[in-house]
Write an enzyme that holds these catalytic residues in place. Structure first.
Site, PDB file in Angstrom:
ATOM      1  CE  LYS A  84      -2.258   1.607   3.708  1.00  0.00           C
ATOM      2  NZ  LYS A  84      -2.030   3.093   3.788  1.00  0.00           N
TER       3      LYS A  84
ATOM      4  CG  ASP B 171     -11.834  17.980  -5.041  1.00  0.00           C
ATOM      5  OD1 ASP B 171     -12.724  18.824  -5.298  1.00  0.00           O
ATOM      6  OD2 ASP B 171     -10.660  18.279  -4.794  1.00  0.00           O
TER       7      ASP B 171
ATOM      8  CG  ASP C  85      -4.849   4.551   1.599  1.00  0.00           C
ATOM      9  OD1 ASP C  85      -5.984   4.996   1.350  1.00  0.00           O
ATOM     10  OD2 ASP C  85      -4.389   4.454   2.755  1.00  0.00           O
TER      11      ASP C  85
ATOM     12  CE  LYS D  88      -7.632   6.780   4.147  1.00  0.00           C
ATOM     13  NZ  LYS D  88      -6.189   6.476   3.919  1.00  0.00           N
TER      14      LYS D  88
ATOM     15  NE  ARG E 137       1.236   2.622  13.052  1.00  0.00           N
ATOM     16  CZ  ARG E 137       0.448   3.613  13.464  1.00  0.00           C
ATOM     17  NH1 ARG E 137       0.972   4.629  14.120  1.00  0.00           N
ATOM     18  NH2 ARG E 137      -0.846   3.597  13.218  1.00  0.00           N
TER      19      ARG E 137
ATOM     20  CB  THR F 160      -9.553   1.506  11.624  1.00  0.00           C
ATOM     21  OG1 THR F 160      -8.303   1.956  11.092  1.00  0.00           O
ATOM     22  CG2 THR F 160     -10.182   0.507  10.664  1.00  0.00           C
TER      23      THR F 160
END
Length: 238
Positions: free
Chosen positions: A32, A64, A59, A61, A214, A122
């Site tokens: 990603k 607009d 990614d 997002k 992570r 999340t």
């Protein structure tokens, strides 16, 4: 869409990416590329990773006005990414425009990138939804409504937490992809995530794909962490 484990490359620059991927020499991964990396390195980071044989979830997002998103998607389609996303809060017209842009921009003979919509991050809690965003509905209802709008707009799936996957599949069918971030081991730090789950829990709840950042990228042994989480996700033993 297959059921991949997608590694979130939450790095600021290409050199950090190269150092991390050196641990996985010769292995084709699903990666990603988010805003932090893309805005620093630009489209060439996608080309580099694709040329190395990796699948890419870009990614960004997008959120607009419809015409802007449509135009942006035309260009993104030419990058050859495998998944791209928009934010479902942009509404049906914007999501429909995103699909039009992807269709128009995909080179002849190539597969159109899958397009999925972010429902709620999340990191979003019920308290945040009510007090900060002034959305007077339950988190589950908002996620389901946004997901339904995405499906009606022709998208391939959504981004949601693992906890919402059974509800989404019950209402919208198992063919509608559910890509779930916020994946952690029980011993990992929760960091800024709220609605989290382990790879095993995500598999049990029916996620289409999981996104892990992570827990792998910051691990002392990234390969060992990746193999452990992948085995749990696939229900295998190592």
């Amino acid at each position: 869409m297959k059921r991949p484990l997608i590694i979130a490359l939450d790095f600021a620059e290409q050199e950090q990416v190269n150092q991390f991927l050196a641990n996985f020499h010769g292995e084709n991964l699903y990666l990603k590329v988010g805003m932090e990396l893309f805005y620093q390195e630009g489209p060439q980071i996608v080309s580099q990773l694709k040329n190395a044989g990796h699948n890419i979830f870009l990614d960004l997002k997008l959120h607009d006005i419809p015409n802007t998103v449509k135009s942006a998607m035309k260009g993104i389609a030419r990058l050859g990414v495998d998944i791209i996303n928009v934010h479902a809060a942009g509404g049906k017209q914007m999501m429909e425009a995103a699909m039009e842009g992807l269709e128009a921009g995909t080179p002849s003979g190539n597969d159109r990138p899958s397009c999925i919509a972010v429902t709620q991050l999340t990191s979003t809690s019920q308290q945040m939804l009510s007090e900060q965003l002034l959305i007077d509905h339950s988190l589950d209802n908002v996620v389901l409504h946004y997901a339904s709008n995405a499906k009606q707009s022709g998208l391939d799936g959504i981004v949601c937490s693992t906890l919402e996957v059974p509800m989404i599949q019950k209402e919208l069918g198992k063919g509608f992809a559910t890509v779930t971030p916020g994946i952690r081991q029980l011993t990992d730090n929760q960091d800024d995530q709220v609605r989290i789950a382990t790879p095993e829990k995500a598999r049990q709840l029916g996620s289409t794909a999981i996104v892990v950042g992570r827990s792998i990228t910051k691990a002392q042994d990234p390969i060992a962490a990746y193999k452990k989480m992948k085995a749990e996700w696939e229900g295998a033993s190592i």
